[in-house]
Design a protein around this motif. Structure first.
Motif, mmCIF file in Angstrom:
data_model
loop_
_atom_site.group_PDB
_atom_site.id
_atom_site.type_symbol
_atom_site.label_atom_id
_atom_site.label_comp_id
_atom_site.label_asym_id
_atom_site.label_seq_id
_atom_site.Cartn_x
_atom_site.Cartn_y
_atom_site.Cartn_z
ATOM 1 N N SER A 211 0.621 -1.231 0.151
ATOM 2 C CA SER A 211 0.246 -0.165 -0.010
ATOM 3 C C SER A 211 0.945 1.258 -0.148
ATOM 4 O O SER A 211 1.893 1.140 0.477
ATOM 5 C CB SER A 211 -0.926 0.147 1.142
ATOM 6 O OG SER A 211 0.165 -0.109 2.558
ATOM 7 N N PRO A 212 0.418 2.506 -0.876
ATOM 8 C CA PRO A 212 -1.263 2.870 -1.071
ATOM 9 C C PRO A 212 -1.553 1.794 -2.636
ATOM 10 O O PRO A 212 -0.361 1.051 -3.009
ATOM 11 C CB PRO A 212 -0.864 4.479 -1.850
ATOM 12 C CG PRO A 212 0.939 3.888 -1.664
ATOM 13 C CD PRO A 212 1.331 3.656 -0.480
ATOM 14 N N TRP A 213 -2.247 1.884 -3.155
ATOM 15 C CA TRP A 213 -3.170 1.234 -3.994
ATOM 16 C C TRP A 213 -1.778 1.147 -5.673
ATOM 17 O O TRP A 213 -2.052 0.509 -5.974
ATOM 18 C CB TRP A 213 -4.341 1.422 -3.801
ATOM 19 C CG TRP A 213 -4.460 2.425 -5.025
ATOM 20 C CD1 TRP A 213 -4.995 4.452 -3.841
ATOM 21 C CD2 TRP A 213 -4.632 3.166 -5.954
ATOM 22 N NE1 TRP A 213 -5.392 4.919 -5.044
ATOM 23 C CE2 TRP A 213 -4.292 4.719 -6.392
ATOM 24 C CE3 TRP A 213 -4.074 2.910 -7.761
ATOM 25 C CZ2 TRP A 213 -5.103 5.259 -7.521
ATOM 26 C CZ3 TRP A 213 -4.670 3.271 -8.476
ATOM 27 C CH2 TRP A 213 -4.624 4.599 -8.631
ATOM 28 N N TRP A 214 -1.674 2.828 -6.055
ATOM 29 C CA TRP A 214 -0.979 2.573 -6.525
ATOM 30 C C TRP A 214 0.495 1.639 -7.235
ATOM 31 O O TRP A 214 1.639 1.631 -8.236
ATOM 32 C CB TRP A 214 -0.869 3.793 -7.200
ATOM 33 C CG TRP A 214 -0.645 5.094 -6.130
ATOM 34 C CD1 TRP A 214 -0.924 5.417 -5.293
ATOM 35 C CD2 TRP A 214 1.097 4.981 -5.557
ATOM 36 N NE1 TRP A 214 -0.185 5.951 -4.368
ATOM 37 C CE2 TRP A 214 0.635 6.068 -4.420
ATOM 38 C CE3 TRP A 214 1.888 4.567 -6.158
ATOM 39 C CZ2 TRP A 214 1.450 6.563 -4.032
ATOM 40 C CZ3 TRP A 214 2.734 5.261 -5.323
ATOM 41 C CH2 TRP A 214 3.384 5.837 -4.317
ATOM 42 N N ALA A 215 0.888 1.116 -5.233
ATOM 43 C CA ALA A 215 2.099 1.224 -5.701
ATOM 44 C C ALA A 215 2.280 -0.866 -5.955
ATOM 45 O O ALA A 215 1.602 -1.323 -5.094
ATOM 46 C CB ALA A 215 3.408 1.209 -4.839
ATOM 47 N N GLY A 216 3.463 -1.543 -6.006
ATOM 48 C CA GLY A 216 3.485 -2.634 -5.804
ATOM 49 C C GLY A 216 4.808 -3.445 -6.464
ATOM 50 O O GLY A 216 6.085 -2.850 -6.892
ATOM 51 N N VAL A 217 4.446 -5.137 -6.047
ATOM 52 C CA VAL A 217 6.162 -5.432 -7.160
ATOM 53 C C VAL A 217 6.050 -5.509 -8.127
ATOM 54 O O VAL A 217 4.917 -5.657 -9.232
ATOM 55 C CB VAL A 217 6.110 -6.526 -6.170
ATOM 56 C CG1 VAL A 217 6.872 -8.113 -7.293
ATOM 57 C CG2 VAL A 217 6.086 -6.942 -4.541
ATOM 58 N N LEU A 218 7.009 -4.630 -8.457
ATOM 59 C CA LEU A 218 7.694 -4.651 -10.170
ATOM 60 C C LEU A 218 7.337 -5.945 -11.002
ATOM 61 O O LEU A 218 6.635 -6.115 -12.130
ATOM 62 C CB LEU A 218 8.476 -3.746 -10.587
ATOM 63 C CG LEU A 218 8.198 -2.485 -9.844
ATOM 64 C CD1 LEU A 218 9.834 -1.523 -9.814
ATOM 65 C CD2 LEU A 218 7.251 -1.366 -10.395
ATOM 66 N N ASP A 219 7.798 -6.638 -10.648
ATOM 67 C CA ASP A 219 8.394 -7.903 -11.615
ATOM 68 C C ASP A 219 8.577 -8.954 -10.114
ATOM 69 O O ASP A 219 9.829 -9.250 -8.905
ATOM 70 C CB ASP A 219 9.652 -7.799 -12.217
ATOM 71 C CG ASP A 219 9.941 -9.290 -13.038
ATOM 72 O OD1 ASP A 219 9.016 -10.267 -12.877
ATOM 73 O OD2 ASP A 219 10.353 -9.338 -13.962
ATOM 74 N N PRO A 220 7.851 -10.158 -10.134
ATOM 75 C CA PRO A 220 8.097 -11.231 -9.007
ATOM 76 C C PRO A 220 8.668 -11.964 -9.285
ATOM 77 O O PRO A 220 9.000 -12.592 -8.097
ATOM 78 C CB PRO A 220 6.637 -11.988 -9.134
ATOM 79 C CG PRO A 220 5.509 -11.958 -10.687
ATOM 80 C CD PRO A 220 6.181 -10.959 -11.259
ATOM 81 N N THR A 221 9.664 -12.283 -10.347
ATOM 82 C CA THR A 221 10.537 -13.226 -9.923
ATOM 83 C C THR A 221 12.026 -12.393 -9.790
ATOM 84 O O THR A 221 12.082 -11.483 -10.328
ATOM 85 C CB THR A 221 10.884 -13.052 -11.497
ATOM 86 O OG1 THR A 221 9.662 -13.869 -12.268
ATOM 87 C CG2 THR A 221 11.889 -14.482 -12.162
ATOM 88 N N PRO A 222 12.425 -12.886 -8.594
ATOM 89 C CA PRO A 222 13.667 -12.309 -8.482
ATOM 90 C C PRO A 222 14.752 -12.320 -9.647
ATOM 91 O O PRO A 222 15.319 -13.205 -10.360
ATOM 92 C CB PRO A 222 14.059 -13.125 -6.711
ATOM 93 C CG PRO A 222 12.734 -13.787 -6.882
ATOM 94 C CD PRO A 222 12.193 -13.631 -8.363
ATOM 95 N N VAL A 223 15.874 -10.766 -8.921
ATOM 96 C CA VAL A 223 16.783 -11.086 -10.112
ATOM 97 C C VAL A 223 17.852 -10.835 -9.045
ATOM 98 O O VAL A 223 18.089 -9.758 -8.510
ATOM 99 C CB VAL A 223 17.182 -10.036 -10.786
ATOM 100 C CG1 VAL A 223 18.042 -9.219 -11.770
ATOM 101 C CG2 VAL A 223 15.808 -9.665 -11.644
ATOM 102 N N ASP A 224 18.633 -12.133 -8.966
ATOM 103 C CA ASP A 224 19.672 -12.228 -7.769
ATOM 104 C C ASP A 224 19.378 -12.022 -6.526
ATOM 105 O O ASP A 224 19.273 -11.477 -5.206
ATOM 106 C CB ASP A 224 20.996 -11.141 -7.948
ATOM 107 C CG ASP A 224 21.989 -11.608 -6.924
ATOM 108 O OD1 ASP A 224 22.099 -12.625 -7.094
ATOM 109 O OD2 ASP A 224 22.972 -10.773 -7.039
ATOM 110 N N GLY A 225 17.884 -12.823 -6.666
ATOM 111 C CA GLY A 225 17.473 -12.788 -5.228
ATOM 112 C C GLY A 225 16.645 -11.169 -4.537
ATOM 113 O O GLY A 225 16.201 -11.303 -3.535
#
Length: 362
Positions: A211-225
């Motif tokens: 939160s806030p609603w407009w934010a989130g994980v940009l890409d769920p696949t980790p890059v180097d963890g």
């Protein structure tokens, strides 16, 4: 045999004896191979070491998550160059950080970069190096400027107050709230280092709520963890202004035993009645004051056996049972390894020890 024959045979017998002694010496060379090397050292053996003073060792260039796949050896004297070096990194308790040792031929210069399995530079307490079959003294230099926590600012990003909450003693949930801003005209970014506590190596960023609603994980696949949090697609304008962002995860993996931490065990009194008795053990950890870590304990139940013996009984260790959500594995003799298996037994922290009981009957 006559005296004359015995005198004639003596020189030949002496030669055979000398040959036998030399053969035996050849199988046990007078070198480091005959020394008992203990702790975080590599088994060695050759005629003479190629260096009398300590080599330098440091981590190679680290990635965003603080891991690297190189160790840079420095101060290598000319006598060692061109020889094969075998290297082992170890944690504070002497546990090797990789299943196998790494080897490389030392360069013609005083510095050589040795390729090793990926490791977190912050976990290294020291390094053992063998060159020319001798274990050489090595001085490890800890890296500077590596990520100091599981949540770090992305490029051009500045953090204000950062607060952790909802840190369950199981180690399987956590929330972090951070005031964040970006450089003028740029978007801020929050990096989550998933291999570190309290994220415990979670494999994907898809389980985080933001939160806030407009934010989130940009890409769920980790890059180097690492996964990053920022403005969702089509909401980038929000990330150019300062914001307070909360990131939570309620289904993290159980924390793992960490050999880089210092664990201690305290044996409690054996308490029993009739043909049944229990031995208690308390496990404590040092080095993780904020986040919960995993643990395990190797417990010698000799005091429990002695309790029965003192009363004219014999403990039946096939009935030995941990009281609660733990597994029990024999380690030899009267020693057993206790490992937690559920949310109510997993985590320990500097201020949160765990006490458990092992019980048996006759």
């Amino acid at each position: 045999m006559s005296p004359a024959a015995r005198r004639a045979a003596a020189p030949a017998a002496l030669v055979l004896a000398v040959v036998a002694v030399l053969a035996a010496l050849a199988l046990a060379p007078a070198s480091a191979a005959g020394l008992a090397v203990r702790g975080p050292s590599v088994t060695t053996g050759s005629a003479a070491p190629c260096a009398a003073t300590a080599l330098g060792a440091a981590a190679g260039t680290a990635t965003a998550s603080g891991t690297t796949t190189q160790v840079v050896l420095s101060g290598v004297p000319a006598a060692c160059r061109g020889q094969v070096a075998t290297l082992r990194l170890y944690a504070a308790d002497g546990t090797a950080l990789a299943a196998t040792d790494a080897s490389a031929t030392l360069a013609a210069s005083s510095t050589t970069a040795v390729a090793v399995p990926s490791y977190a530079a912050t976990r290294v307490a020291g390094v053992a190096v063998t060159v020319g079959t001798w274990s050489l003294p090595v001085t490890w230099t800890a890296p500077a400027g590596t990520a100091s926590g599981p949540v770090t600012p992305g490029s051009g990003t500045t953090f204000g107050t950062l607060t952790w909450s909802q840190l369950a003693s199981s180690g399987t949930q956590a929330c972090v709230t951070v005031d964040v801003s970006g450089a003028s005209g740029t978007s801020w970014r929050i990096d989550l280092h998933l291999q570190q506590r309290p994220f415990n190596g979670v494999a994907s960023g898809s389980g985080f709520s933001v939160s806030p609603w407009w934010a989130g994980v940009l890409d769920p696949t980790p890059v180097d963890g690492v996964v990053s949090v920022g403005a969702r697609p089509a909401q980038a304008a929000f990330a150019t202004a300062s914001a307070t962002v909360t990131i939570c995860h309620y289904g993290l993996p159980a924390p793992a035993y960490d050999p880089a931490l210092t664990y201690t065990q305290t044996a409690g009194a054996v308490i029993g009645t009739g043909a049944w008795a229990c031995q208690s053990t308390t496990v404590q950890v040092a080095g993780t004051p904020q986040f919960y870590a995993g643990w395990r304990a190797d417990v010698d139940v000799a005091p429990l056996v002695a309790w029965f013996t003192a009363r004219g009984m014999r403990a039946d260790l096939t009935t030995l049972t941990p009281q609660g959500n733990y597994t029990l594995a024999a380690r030899g003799g009267t020693t057993y390894r206790v490992t937690p298996t559920a949310w109510d037994t997993w985590g320990v922290r500097d201020d949160t020890p765990r006490t458990f009981q092992l019980c048996a009957r006759t």
